[in-house]
Design a protein around this motif. Structure first.
Motif, PDB file in Angstrom:
ATOM      1  N   ARG A  96       0.813  -1.221   0.000  1.00 21.21           N
ATOM      2  CA  ARG A  96       0.000   0.000   0.000  1.00 21.21           C
ATOM      3  C   ARG A  96       0.849   1.276   0.000  1.00 21.21           C
ATOM      4  N   ASN A  97       2.145   1.123   0.316  1.00 19.75           N
ATOM      5  CA  ASN A  97       3.029   2.292   0.345  1.00 19.75           C
ATOM      6  C   ASN A  97       3.869   2.457  -0.917  1.00 19.75           C
ATOM      7  N   GLU A  98       3.679   1.580  -1.892  1.00 21.09           N
ATOM      8  CA  GLU A  98       4.542   1.606  -3.075  1.00 21.09           C
ATOM      9  C   GLU A  98       4.518   2.946  -3.800  1.00 21.09           C
ATOM     10  N   SER A 104       8.797   9.268  -3.315  1.00 20.33           N
ATOM     11  CA  SER A 104       9.937   9.665  -2.491  1.00 20.33           C
ATOM     12  C   SER A 104      11.263   9.402  -3.208  1.00 20.33           C
ATOM     13  N   LEU A 105      11.365   8.276  -3.897  1.00 22.26           N
ATOM     14  CA  LEU A 105      12.576   7.985  -4.670  1.00 22.26           C
ATOM     15  C   LEU A 105      12.803   9.050  -5.739  1.00 22.26           C
ATOM     16  N   SER A 106      11.737   9.439  -6.396  1.00 23.18           N
ATOM     17  CA  SER A 106      11.838  10.469  -7.430  1.00 23.18           C
ATOM     18  C   SER A 106      12.250  11.813  -6.831  1.00 23.18           C
ATOM     19  N   ASN A 107      11.661  12.164  -5.700  1.00 20.14           N
ATOM     20  CA  ASN A 107      12.003  13.430  -5.040  1.00 20.14           C
ATOM     21  C   ASN A 107      13.447  13.447  -4.545  1.00 20.14           C
ATOM     22  N   THR A 108      13.937  12.308  -4.111  1.00 20.72           N
ATOM     23  CA  THR A 108      15.282  12.227  -3.544  1.00 20.72           C
ATOM     24  C   THR A 108      16.362  12.063  -4.606  1.00 20.72           C
ATOM     25  N   ASN A 114      12.388   5.035 -15.211  1.00 22.16           N
ATOM     26  CA  ASN A 114      11.228   4.145 -15.241  1.00 22.16           C
ATOM     27  C   ASN A 114      10.634   4.073 -13.836  1.00 22.16           C
ATOM     28  N   ASN A 115       9.394   4.496 -13.704  1.00 20.79           N
ATOM     29  CA  ASN A 115       8.736   4.441 -12.398  1.00 20.79           C
ATOM     30  C   ASN A 115       7.394   3.703 -12.472  1.00 20.79           C
ATOM     31  N   LYS A 116       7.285   2.763 -13.397  1.00 19.63           N
ATOM     32  CA  LYS A 116       6.035   2.022 -13.599  1.00 19.63           C
ATOM     33  C   LYS A 116       5.763   1.022 -12.474  1.00 19.63           C
ATOM     34  N   SER A 117       6.820   0.580 -11.800  1.00 18.38           N
ATOM     35  CA  SER A 117       6.673  -0.359 -10.688  1.00 18.38           C
ATOM     36  C   SER A 117       7.718   0.000  -9.634  1.00 18.38           C
ATOM     37  N   LEU A 118       7.562  -0.552  -8.459  1.00 22.16           N
ATOM     38  CA  LEU A 118       8.534  -0.284  -7.407  1.00 22.16           C
ATOM     39  C   LEU A 118       9.915  -0.784  -7.813  1.00 22.16           C
ATOM     40  N   SER A 119       9.998  -1.973  -8.378  1.00 22.86           N
ATOM     41  CA  SER A 119      11.306  -2.515  -8.748  1.00 22.86           C
ATOM     42  C   SER A 119      11.991  -1.648  -9.807  1.00 22.86           C
ATOM     43  N   SER A 120      11.255  -1.186 -10.808  1.00 24.93           N
ATOM     44  CA  SER A 120      11.876  -0.337 -11.840  1.00 24.93           C
ATOM     45  C   SER A 120      12.247   1.032 -11.267  1.00 24.93           C
ATOM     46  N   ALA A 121      11.462   1.541 -10.333  1.00 21.87           N
ATOM     47  CA  ALA A 121      11.787   2.820  -9.695  1.00 21.87           C
ATOM     48  C   ALA A 121      13.053   2.692  -8.848  1.00 21.87           C
ATOM     49  N   ILE A 122      13.193   1.576  -8.149  1.00 20.77           N
ATOM     50  CA  ILE A 122      14.404   1.351  -7.351  1.00 20.77           C
ATOM     51  C   ILE A 122      15.623   1.294  -8.255  1.00 20.77           C
ATOM     52  N   TYR A 172      20.402  -4.710  -6.378  1.00 25.09           N
ATOM     53  CA  TYR A 172      20.139  -6.051  -5.855  1.00 25.09           C
ATOM     54  C   TYR A 172      19.833  -5.984  -4.361  1.00 25.09           C
ATOM     55  N   MET A 173      20.676  -5.248  -3.617  1.00 27.75           N
ATOM     56  CA  MET A 173      20.486  -5.132  -2.168  1.00 27.75           C
ATOM     57  C   MET A 173      19.184  -4.426  -1.817  1.00 27.75           C
ATOM     58  N   VAL A 174      18.902  -3.314  -2.474  1.00 22.25           N
ATOM     59  CA  VAL A 174      17.698  -2.541  -2.151  1.00 22.25           C
ATOM     60  C   VAL A 174      16.444  -3.339  -2.507  1.00 22.25           C
ATOM     61  N   LEU A 175      16.464  -4.014  -3.634  1.00 18.94           N
ATOM     62  CA  LEU A 175      15.323  -4.852  -4.015  1.00 18.94           C
ATOM     63  C   LEU A 175      15.107  -5.951  -2.972  1.00 18.94           C
ATOM     64  N   TYR A 176      16.185  -6.622  -2.590  1.00 15.26           N
ATOM     65  CA  TYR A 176      16.083  -7.695  -1.599  1.00 15.26           C
ATOM     66  C   TYR A 176      15.532  -7.165  -0.278  1.00 15.26           C
ATOM     67  N   ARG A 177      16.063  -6.024   0.157  1.00  9.42           N
ATOM     68  CA  ARG A 177      15.618  -5.419   1.431  1.00  9.42           C
ATOM     69  C   ARG A 177      14.157  -4.981   1.346  1.00  9.42           C
ATOM     70  N   SER A 178      13.688  -4.687   0.138  1.00 10.38           N
ATOM     71  CA  SER A 178      12.302  -4.253  -0.068  1.00 10.38           C
ATOM     72  C   SER A 178      11.343  -5.428  -0.255  1.00 10.38           C
ATOM     73  N   GLY A 179      11.857  -6.645  -0.156  1.00  9.64           N
ATOM     74  CA  GLY A 179      11.002  -7.814  -0.277  1.00  9.64           C
ATOM     75  C   GLY A 179      10.768  -8.275  -1.704  1.00  9.64           C
ATOM     76  N   ILE A 180      11.549  -7.769  -2.632  1.00  4.38           N
ATOM     77  CA  ILE A 180      11.442  -8.163  -4.042  1.00  4.38           C
ATOM     78  C   ILE A 180      12.592  -9.122  -4.334  1.00  4.38           C
TER      79      ILE A 180
END
Length: 197
Positions: A96-98, A104-108, A114-122, A172-180
């Motif tokens: 629900r927070n994706e 937030s990723l875009s602002n930072t 590509n921001n179509k999904s959380l994984s592509s945004a990361i 790889y690390m951020v995706l893993y930490r995000s549960g992807i």
């Protein structure tokens, strides 16, 4: 860095213990590659109200106390318990927070490719971050290339390899930490240069 499987295994341990510096992450991985949340006994006791299980072996970390090193020990959450069987809330990404996280990723990190999904945004945010901070890493690598497989390469080839390894490893690390599951997104080709470092 012998092969990409060892490297990605290390990245998973490091992602789970991301608040530790690199040298501590290496020691945690060497002793307990399955560790997911490490802390010193005092922190488990005082902050979390958890107790280290009898017979649990601590993970030895080196502490530089100026003129000499000494050992300190941390314990993984799996080595602890509490009297009331209360779970410890370890941060998890919530679906629900994706949209908020993507924003937030875009602002930072600036406009995302590509921001179509959380994984592509990361992956896009990591790419922006590496590009913005690359010069901080590049000089260190070039200065220490002697006696490595990078020694025979010119600076352009080192740059290409380093950028690819940084972007893929951090993502790889951020995706893993995000549960992807990053193993569904990365392969040997994405880490083909790791053995050169």
């Amino acid at each position: 860095t012998d092969n990409y499987q060892k490297w990605t295994s290390f990245l998973k341990t490091a992602a789970a213990n991301y608040k530790y510096p690199f040298y501590d992450q290496v020691l945690i991985f060497a002793q307990r590659p399955d560790a997911t949340a490490c802390a010193e006994i005092e922190l488990w006791n005082k902050h979390f109200g958890r107790w280290v299980n009898k017979g649990a072996k601590g993970i030895a970390l080196l502490e530089d106390s100026g003129n000499r090193y000494k050992l300190r020990h941390v314990f993984d959450i799996s080595d602890t318990h509490d009297r009331y069987n209360r779970p410890v809330n370890i941060w998890k990404m919530n679906e629900r927070n994706e949209e908020l996280v993507i924003e937030s990723l875009s602002n930072t990190f600036g406009e995302l490719e590509n921001n179509k999904s959380l994984s592509s945004a990361i992956i896009s945010a990591v790419s922006n971050s590496v590009d913005d901070n690359f010069s901080d890493y590049f000089e260190t690598v070039v200065d220490s290339k002697e006696d490595s497989f990078l020694e025979e390469l010119d600076e352009l080839n080192i740059e290409v390899r380093l950028k690819e390894i940084l972007k893929n490893s951090i993502a790889y690390m951020v995706l893993y930490r995000s549960g992807i599951n990053p193993d569904n997104m990365f392969s040997f080709e994405d880490f083909r240069y790791i053995t050169e470092f």
